[in-house]
Scaffold this active site. Sequence first.
Site, mmCIF file in Angstrom:
data_model
loop_
_atom_site.group_PDB
_atom_site.id
_atom_site.type_symbol
_atom_site.label_atom_id
_atom_site.label_comp_id
_atom_site.label_asym_id
_atom_site.label_seq_id
_atom_site.Cartn_x
_atom_site.Cartn_y
_atom_site.Cartn_z
ATOM 1 N N ASP A 170 0.801 -1.230 0.000
ATOM 2 C CA ASP A 170 0.000 0.000 0.000
ATOM 3 C C ASP A 170 0.835 1.281 0.000
ATOM 4 O OD1 ASP A 170 1.044 0.112 2.529
ATOM 5 O OD2 ASP A 170 -0.856 0.475 3.531
ATOM 6 N N TYR A 265 10.620 4.267 1.864
ATOM 7 C CA TYR A 265 11.437 3.272 2.570
ATOM 8 C C TYR A 265 12.919 3.356 2.224
ATOM 9 C CZ TYR A 265 7.694 0.834 4.957
ATOM 10 O OH TYR A 265 6.669 0.507 5.825
HETATM 11 P P1 NAD Z 1 -1.501 -7.978 13.707
HETATM 12 O O1 NAD Z 1 -0.492 -8.699 14.525
HETATM 13 O O2 NAD Z 1 -2.485 -7.095 14.358
HETATM 14 O O3 NAD Z 1 -2.346 -9.065 12.882
HETATM 15 C C1 NAD Z 1 -1.816 -10.190 12.304
HETATM 16 C C2 NAD Z 1 -2.677 -11.414 12.627
HETATM 17 O O4 NAD Z 1 -2.082 -12.526 11.951
HETATM 18 C C3 NAD Z 1 -2.711 -11.775 14.116
HETATM 19 O O5 NAD Z 1 -4.048 -11.863 14.567
HETATM 20 C C4 NAD Z 1 -2.020 -13.132 14.169
HETATM 21 O O6 NAD Z 1 -2.555 -14.006 15.150
HETATM 22 C C5 NAD Z 1 -2.244 -13.665 12.767
HETATM 23 N N1 NAD Z 1 -1.340 -14.718 12.372
HETATM 24 C C6 NAD Z 1 -0.022 -14.816 12.616
HETATM 25 N N2 NAD Z 1 0.469 -15.936 12.068
HETATM 26 C C7 NAD Z 1 -0.557 -16.559 11.444
HETATM 27 C C8 NAD Z 1 -0.672 -17.768 10.711
HETATM 28 N N3 NAD Z 1 0.397 -18.547 10.479
HETATM 29 N N4 NAD Z 1 -1.883 -18.113 10.232
HETATM 30 C C9 NAD Z 1 -2.966 -17.334 10.458
HETATM 31 N N5 NAD Z 1 -2.913 -16.178 11.160
HETATM 32 C C10 NAD Z 1 -1.720 -15.800 11.641
HETATM 33 O O7 NAD Z 1 -0.692 -7.195 12.593
HETATM 34 P P2 NAD Z 1 -1.044 -5.886 11.724
HETATM 35 O O8 NAD Z 1 -0.217 -4.772 12.191
HETATM 36 O O9 NAD Z 1 -2.501 -5.713 11.669
HETATM 37 O O10 NAD Z 1 -0.474 -6.281 10.312
HETATM 38 C C11 NAD Z 1 -0.862 -7.426 9.615
HETATM 39 C C12 NAD Z 1 0.019 -7.672 8.420
HETATM 40 O O11 NAD Z 1 -0.261 -6.764 7.375
HETATM 41 C C13 NAD Z 1 1.516 -7.529 8.681
HETATM 42 O O12 NAD Z 1 2.209 -8.511 7.962
HETATM 43 C C14 NAD Z 1 1.832 -6.170 8.147
HETATM 44 O O13 NAD Z 1 3.194 -6.032 7.879
HETATM 45 C C15 NAD Z 1 0.979 -6.206 6.919
HETATM 46 N N6 NAD Z 1 0.714 -4.929 6.252
HETATM 47 C C16 NAD Z 1 1.115 -4.834 4.975
HETATM 48 C C17 NAD Z 1 0.890 -3.706 4.262
HETATM 49 C C18 NAD Z 1 1.429 -3.648 2.855
HETATM 50 O O14 NAD Z 1 1.624 -2.618 2.320
HETATM 51 N N7 NAD Z 1 1.756 -4.745 2.213
HETATM 52 C C19 NAD Z 1 0.232 -2.615 4.854
HETATM 53 C C20 NAD Z 1 -0.173 -2.717 6.178
HETATM 54 C C21 NAD Z 1 0.067 -3.906 6.869
HETATM 55 C C1 G6P Z 2 3.201 0.838 5.168
HETATM 56 C C2 G6P Z 2 3.859 -0.291 4.431
HETATM 57 C C3 G6P Z 2 3.523 -1.603 5.077
HETATM 58 C C4 G6P Z 2 3.906 -1.574 6.545
HETATM 59 C C5 G6P Z 2 3.235 -0.425 7.234
HETATM 60 C C6 G6P Z 2 3.770 -0.277 8.649
HETATM 61 O O1 G6P Z 2 1.829 0.783 4.991
HETATM 62 O O2 G6P Z 2 3.512 -0.344 3.086
HETATM 63 O O3 G6P Z 2 4.178 -2.616 4.398
HETATM 64 O O4 G6P Z 2 3.550 -2.782 7.169
HETATM 65 O O5 G6P Z 2 3.490 0.781 6.555
HETATM 66 O O6 G6P Z 2 2.910 0.491 9.372
HETATM 67 P P1 G6P Z 2 2.912 0.494 10.967
HETATM 68 O O7 G6P Z 2 1.881 1.515 11.273
HETATM 69 O O8 G6P Z 2 2.508 -0.915 11.407
HETATM 70 O O9 G6P Z 2 4.282 0.835 11.396
HETATM 71 MN MN MN Z 3 4.273 -2.305 2.203
#
Ligand code: NAD
Ligand code: G6P
Ligand code: MN
Length: 442
Positions: A170, A265
């Site tokens: 994102d 980043y």
């Molecule tokens: P969070 O810890 O609140 O949520 C993650 C959930 O995943 C937890 O409830 C956990 O129990 C679950 N989980 C962990 N291992 C698992 C497995 N093997 N099978 C099923 N469930 C499992 O984390 P968050 O801050 O809400 O972020 C979630 C994810 O989204 C992270 O990987 C974060 O880096 C990613 N993210 C990516 C983007 C992007 O741009 N690609 C943007 C925002 C967040």
């Molecule tokens: C951006 C990135 C994600 C990352 C997030 C971290 O959205 O694209 O990949 O996980 O920032 O945000 P946070 O609020 O968890 O530091």
């Molecule tokens: Mn990202």
Amino acid sequence: MKAYSIVIAGGGSTFTPGIVLMLLEHMDRFPIRQIKMYDNDAQRQQTVAEACGIYLKEHAPQIAFCYTTDPETAFTDVDFVMAHIRVGKYAMREKDEKIPLKYGVLGQETCGPGGMAYGMRSIGGVLEILDYMEKYSPEAWMLNYSNPAAIVAEATRRLRPHSRILNICDMPVDLEEKMARMCGLDSRKEMVVRYFGLNHFGWWTSIRRKSDGSDLMPQIREHMKKNGYMDGIPPQEHAETSWAETFEMARDVYALDPDTIPNTYLKYYLYPDRAVRHSNPDYTRANEVMDGREKTVFSECRRIIEAGSSANCNFQADAHASYIVDLAEALAHNTQQRMLLIVPNGGAIENFDPDAMVEIPCLVGSNGYEKICQGRIPTFQKGLMEQQVAVEKLVVDAWCEHSYQKLWQAMTLSKTVWSADVAKQILDDMIVANKDYWPELH
Ligand code: NAD
Ligand code: G6P
Ligand code: MN
């Protein structure tokens, strides 16, 4: 119009309520008949899911809803898997950030040694979900935004080359929204961009107005030179002070190559010393998120559950997450929308490793994606990307081969680490911290 069935993997994520609301907002173009949630932490998921269940019953009673920790129940009869898992949760993110800082090295969720440690945990978790999908709903698509996306994507390229998984981030979406505002446009969708790089490691080379093809780069350059991504309009997402610093620092990242517009980043690779100086080794971003987003989301969920009603709830549709609906809609309805995806290079960047996972614009339709060639890239970016992609590949080698040596090489090669000695110290601490998550290295 056909209505779709979705499973959100990582149902207990802090982002789940925002994504559910966002999905509801876009039902006119992407109808939904069922939402399921899946997590391997029953208790964490229950709080989020019970609250979302109440919200759904009140706002979209026609949508079937359930949550489970059972893979068969979760992955049967689904069209899309939206995956945002965090293997090891925030407790492990905190260690990823704090261990390197102990040695004066950058401590960050997806960059440097922290990102590598997270990658070593995530690969298995993401492959497991992909395998469940293929077993129970082989025609489905997995839209993955679980981090660290670069490493996870390289692992799926290598280990599940024929899988229906698309990796997406994102950050470019968010930054393009800012660029649109710099140009007085209502939406990033009024722009057509060219971009190349790796995930969390890329550059825009062209930004044009869609309606008439006019060049928007001069305006954006002028803004970046003065303010980085700070645009004077309060951002909806990424609103905290630590993000404001990142947006501001993009000015100094931009200064290195004023021909291109950089992803935020890159600051961690180009100014790692500053990032360390600005970090508090006892209170990192993981602490900020645990004290902020996690508390807010979970206390609101508990309030809704106790009240038995979602009236006056402060959940907000995660507006910038609508890119996930765009992606699902493109696959479902063949929209051919142009989006940045993390895909195998295969010549799209002419002078770069064909076997690297790169982030580039693609046209998305019912057959998946078609890459848009980005041609030859300049020496500065090529050099940086070659180093970084080798790090990402070595992490996946280390995971596959259970190799201590490869992970030590990966940490040593990272631009954020200056010595093999330091890399070894960090690695040895991380092995202890990750004993429940990593394969045993030898
Ligand atoms: P969070 O810890 O609140 O949520 C993650 C959930 O995943 C937890 O409830 C956990 O129990 C679950 N989980 C962990 N291992 C698992 C497995 N093997 N099978 C099923 N469930 C499992 O984390 P968050 O801050 O809400 O972020 C979630 C994810 O989204 C992270 O990987 C974060 O880096 C990613 N993210 C990516 C983007 C992007 O741009 N690609 C943007 C925002 C967040
Ligand atoms: C951006 C990135 C994600 C990352 C997030 C971290 O959205 O694209 O990949 O996980 O920032 O945000 P946070 O609020 O968890 O530091
Ligand atoms: Mn990202």
